[in-house]
Design a protein around this motif. Structure first.
Motif, short mmCIF file in Angstrom:
data_model
loop_
_atom_site.label_atom_id
_atom_site.label_comp_id
_atom_site.label_asym_id
_atom_site.label_seq_id
_atom_site.Cartn_x
_atom_site.Cartn_y
_atom_site.Cartn_z
N GLY A 151 -2.45 -15.60 -0.03
CA GLY A 151 -3.25 -15.64 1.19
C GLY A 151 -4.11 -14.42 1.40
N ILE A 152 -4.24 -13.56 0.42
CA ILE A 152 -5.10 -12.39 0.52
C ILE A 152 -6.57 -12.82 0.58
N ASP A 153 -7.40 -12.07 1.26
CA ASP A 153 -8.84 -12.34 1.29
C ASP A 153 -9.40 -12.18 -0.13
N ALA A 154 -10.18 -13.17 -0.56
CA ALA A 154 -10.67 -13.18 -1.94
C ALA A 154 -11.57 -12.00 -2.26
N SER A 155 -12.19 -11.41 -1.25
CA SER A 155 -13.06 -10.26 -1.51
C SER A 155 -12.27 -8.97 -1.68
N ASP A 156 -10.96 -9.01 -1.37
CA ASP A 156 -10.13 -7.82 -1.49
C ASP A 156 -9.27 -7.81 -2.75
N LEU A 157 -9.49 -8.74 -3.65
CA LEU A 157 -8.72 -8.80 -4.89
C LEU A 157 -8.96 -7.56 -5.73
N THR A 158 -7.89 -7.03 -6.34
CA THR A 158 -8.01 -5.79 -7.10
C THR A 158 -7.35 -5.85 -8.47
N LYS A 159 -6.60 -6.91 -8.76
CA LYS A 159 -5.72 -6.86 -9.93
C LYS A 159 -6.23 -7.63 -11.14
N GLY A 160 -7.29 -8.41 -11.00
CA GLY A 160 -7.69 -9.28 -12.09
C GLY A 160 -8.86 -8.79 -12.92
N GLY A 161 -9.31 -7.57 -12.71
CA GLY A 161 -10.47 -7.09 -13.45
C GLY A 161 -11.65 -6.87 -12.52
N PRO A 162 -12.69 -6.17 -12.98
CA PRO A 162 -13.80 -5.76 -12.12
C PRO A 162 -14.62 -6.91 -11.55
#
Length: 214
Positions: A151-162
């Protein structure tokens, strides 16, 4: 289902059902189109009109994210959700991945022929990829996620690569790592920073029922 931070989540994933639960289709369509128009969701290249299949005995990934996206065939209009050349997809991003006994197959449109690629058959030398991005329509397997955030905001993703980020305000999930046993996937596209195919074996299969990965 309750999930504690740092816990392990196991389960079989069926993304078509997942998509219907997460949000209404009309909202997803509008959000994705707006995101592409403003550059919030990258459409890096036009896809062909053919999906392909990928299987592996096991995928081990470090840094996993997933969010909604749009794959568009050449000549399609990504600003028009009704265009039949647009395909809504689940985008999976994996920072580093190992794939054991990898298979990829695609049928040649209009012909009884398929192309099959195999790699990573040696358990000590799997296929490897970095900054892996997959636009998929189906994924099956037995999955284990470590330290998952749902449920994290998609713009705040940090773990899958740049490049593995989605539209602000849209649903996403990420985990420190993922393991998927008996992976079976149908996808429109795959991209990676590097893709090492150990023991590459490419061949063609012809006949009334040409070979596929599954």
């Amino acid at each position: 289902m309750s999930v504690a931070q740092g816990s392990v989540v196991k389960g079989r994933t069926r993304w078509k059902r997942f998509a219907t639960v997460v949000a209404p289709a009309g909202f997803i369509a509008g959000a994705i189109v707006f995101g592409q128009a403003t550059g919030a969701i990258a459409a890096s290249f036009n896809v062909s009109g053919s999906q392909f299949k990928v299987s592996a005995d096991k995928l081990e990934g470090t840094g996993f994210v997933q969010y909604g996206g749009l794959a568009t065939e050449k000549g399609g209009n990504p600003q028009n959700p009704a265009d039949p050349k647009n395909h809504f997809v689940a985008v999976s991003g994996i920072s580093r991945a190992k794939l054991y006994n990898l298979c990829q197959s695609v049928k040649v449109p209009g012909l009884p022929v398929s192309m099959v690629i195999r790699a990573g058959k040696d358990a000590n030398n799997p296929a490897e990829a970095t900054d892996l991005l997959i636009d998929m329509s189906s994924l099956k397997g037995d999955a284990t996620f470590n330290n998952i955030q749902i449920g994290i905001d998609a713009s705040d993703l940090t773990k899958g690569g740049p490049n593995a980020k989605g539209l602000q305000g849209s649903f996403a999930q990420q985990a420190d790592s993922v393991t998927i046993d008996n992976l079976k996937q149908v996808a429109w596209s795959t991209s990676a920073g590097t893709f090492k195919l150990t023991g590459l074996d490419l061949g063609l299969s012809a006949g009334s029922n040409p070979e596929e990965c599954f």
